[in-house]
Design a protein around this motif. Structure first.
Motif, PDB file in Angstrom:
ATOM      1  N   LYS A 222      -4.496   6.404   6.729  1.00 17.00           N
ATOM      2  CA  LYS A 222      -3.057   6.260   6.977  1.00 17.00           C
ATOM      3  C   LYS A 222      -2.591   4.834   6.732  1.00 17.00           C
ATOM      4  O   LYS A 222      -3.392   3.902   6.647  1.00 17.00           O
ATOM      5  CB  LYS A 222      -2.718   6.663   8.410  1.00 17.00           C
ATOM      6  N   GLU A 223      -1.271   4.678   6.636  1.00 21.75           N
ATOM      7  CA  GLU A 223      -0.691   3.344   6.531  1.00 21.75           C
ATOM      8  C   GLU A 223      -1.048   2.534   7.775  1.00 21.75           C
ATOM      9  O   GLU A 223      -0.910   3.016   8.897  1.00 21.75           O
ATOM     10  CB  GLU A 223       0.832   3.437   6.373  1.00 21.75           C
ATOM     11  N   ASN A 224      -1.514   1.314   7.561  1.00 24.82           N
ATOM     12  CA  ASN A 224      -1.983   0.442   8.650  1.00 24.82           C
ATOM     13  C   ASN A 224      -3.143   1.059   9.425  1.00 24.82           C
ATOM     14  O   ASN A 224      -3.370   0.724  10.596  1.00 24.82           O
ATOM     15  CB  ASN A 224      -0.834   0.103   9.620  1.00 24.82           C
ATOM     16  N   GLY A 225      -3.897   1.946   8.759  1.00 23.36           N
ATOM     17  CA  GLY A 225      -5.016   2.624   9.410  1.00 23.36           C
ATOM     18  C   GLY A 225      -6.122   1.689   9.864  1.00 23.36           C
ATOM     19  O   GLY A 225      -6.919   2.040  10.743  1.00 23.36           O
ATOM     20  N   TRP A 226      -6.146   0.501   9.314  1.00 21.52           N
ATOM     21  CA  TRP A 226      -7.137  -0.502   9.725  1.00 21.52           C
ATOM     22  C   TRP A 226      -6.976  -0.910  11.187  1.00 21.52           C
ATOM     23  O   TRP A 226      -7.916  -1.391  11.821  1.00 21.52           O
ATOM     24  CB  TRP A 226      -7.041  -1.742   8.830  1.00 21.52           C
ATOM     25  N   LYS A 233      -3.081   5.793  17.913  1.00 20.45           N
ATOM     26  CA  LYS A 233      -2.007   6.735  17.601  1.00 20.45           C
ATOM     27  C   LYS A 233      -2.065   7.071  16.113  1.00 20.45           C
ATOM     28  O   LYS A 233      -2.579   6.282  15.309  1.00 20.45           O
ATOM     29  CB  LYS A 233      -0.643   6.158  17.980  1.00 20.45           C
ATOM     30  N   LYS A 234      -1.555   8.227  15.745  1.00 20.12           N
ATOM     31  CA  LYS A 234      -1.682   8.699  14.364  1.00 20.12           C
ATOM     32  C   LYS A 234      -0.878   7.863  13.378  1.00 20.12           C
ATOM     33  O   LYS A 234      -1.352   7.511  12.301  1.00 20.12           O
ATOM     34  CB  LYS A 234      -1.247  10.165  14.280  1.00 20.12           C
ATOM     35  N   LYS A 235       0.353   7.567  13.747  1.00 18.73           N
ATOM     36  CA  LYS A 235       1.233   6.840  12.836  1.00 18.73           C
ATOM     37  C   LYS A 235       1.505   5.449  13.385  1.00 18.73           C
ATOM     38  O   LYS A 235       2.079   5.296  14.462  1.00 18.73           O
ATOM     39  CB  LYS A 235       2.545   7.605  12.656  1.00 18.73           C
ATOM     40  N   ILE A 236       1.080   4.432  12.638  1.00 19.30           N
ATOM     41  CA  ILE A 236       1.257   3.042  13.070  1.00 19.30           C
ATOM     42  C   ILE A 236       2.233   2.355  12.114  1.00 19.30           C
ATOM     43  O   ILE A 236       1.968   2.227  10.918  1.00 19.30           O
ATOM     44  CB  ILE A 236      -0.090   2.288  13.078  1.00 19.30           C
TER      45      ILE A 236
END
Length: 354
Positions: A222-226, A233-236
């Motif tokens: 995901k975006e910003n998954g790092w 949380k799933k979406k950052i």
């Protein structure tokens, strides 16, 4: 300069023919035919093109003189804060260089320092771009570039307080972006007449992507998954990162700078570069070039964000030199703010763009 009225000449010729033949203008155009008209226009365009090519140096001569004269006038008002920011950039570059040289000389296996040093170098480059835009009178463009500088400061601050694993994740997340970009490239390369990615490259990119998902989990894609472990949380979003870093007090400036990046009705109707003119003029101004207004925000924000990123790097080598350097940068930032007030008030007194 480049001025002609072919439309009027064409219509005048058509009307003369219509009068002579006792026809209306539409009938004359119909008799000529679109194909003949287009061929004639092609020839006219070629003739004008040759003339413009011959005279382009003379055309630009006056324009360049106007630009130089404007930049000199701008510098009279804003010289002190511009010089101050340039010196801050030089100081930050030298501090970063010294730390990185120390890092290389001591053969330190420090992924965190390596990543933040890259962010710092990138911040210096962006700051130099902003400085050139400001010297040329493009405050809105400078504010748009500051958006990226702020992102550097946020990420550098988070990584400086994190562990080696977090820095490694941030570094490796570029391979996730490579995979996503390769898919977009493959989808559109044929239409763009670009060379297609070969199967070996596609396989290599996909294998790297798969290995990282296996290593860190699906959330890493995901975006910003790092930064997943920081938030769970799933979406950052970037706003999450901004709040976590403690730099969310700059969010109004970030949101405003986003208007300078993305085109919407606000970005075309409100210009930072006309902020003073809005106070003194009632008529609408369609700004299509530089202005000596609106330099306060990008100058101030650039100094703050560059210094913040530099302090994040300095914190990785805590000693007396680093502590004193951080304090000096803060002092220079305070001086910049005072000089900005002085320059802004000077321009305000003039009451119009000079």
């Amino acid at each position: 300069m480049i001025k002609f009225d072919l439309e009027s000449s064409f219509l005048e010729a058509v009307n003369n023919i219509a009068k002579e033949k006792k026809l209306n203008a539409e009938d004359v155009i119909g008799l000529i035919g679109n194909e003949k008209i287009n061929k004639t226009l092609d020839e006219v365009a070629k003739v004008i093109d040759i003339k413009l090519e011959e005279d382009k140096d003379e055309y630009l001569k006056e324009h360049l003189l106007d630009v130089r004269s404007f930049e000199e006038r701008l510098y009279l008002t804003w010289s002190k804060p511009l010089i101050r920011l340039e010196m801050i950039i030089v100081m930050c570059r030298e501090l970063g260089s010294e730390i990185y040289k120390w890092h290389i000389a001591n053969s330190c296996e420090n992924i965190k320092l390596d990543v933040i040093a890259k962010l710092h170098a990138h911040s210096i480059q962006i700051s130099c771009e902003i400085l050139q835009l400001l010297k040329s009178g493009f405050a809105d463009g400078a504010m748009a570039r500051w958006r990226s500088l702020h992102e550097c400061a946020v990420i550098a601050r988070i990584l400086s307080h994190g562990d080696e694993e977090l820095a490694e994740k941030y570094e490796e997340h570029k391979y996730i972006d490579d995979y996503k970009f390769s898919k977009s490239y493959a989808e559109h390369s044929e239409v763009l007449l670009f060379e297609k990615l070969d199967d070996l490259s596609i396989t290599s990119i996909k294998n790297k992507y798969d290995s990282l998902i296996k290593k860190y989990g699906e959330s890493f894609s995901k975006e910003n998954g790092w930064s997943y472990k920081l938030f769970n949380k799933k979406k950052i979003s970037f706003y999450d990162l901004e709040s976590f870093s403690g730099l969310d007090f700059l969010r109004p400036f970030y949101k405003f700078s986003s208007v300078r990046v993305h085109v919407n009705s606000k970005s075309v109707t409100y210009k930072l570069s006309l902020s003073l003119s809005y106070k003194h003029r009632n008529e609408e101004i369609l700004l299509s070039g530089p202005s000596n207004e609106g330099l306060v925000d990008p100058l101030q924000c650039t100094s703050m964000s560059l210094i913040d990123t530099t302090k994040s790097l300095l914190s990785l080598n805590p000693n007396i030199d680093s502590l004193v350097s951080s304090k000096i940068l803060s002092l220079w930032d305070d001086k910049l703010k005072s000089e900005l007030i002085e320059a802004s008030e000077s321009l305000e007194r003039k009451g119009s763009v000079k």
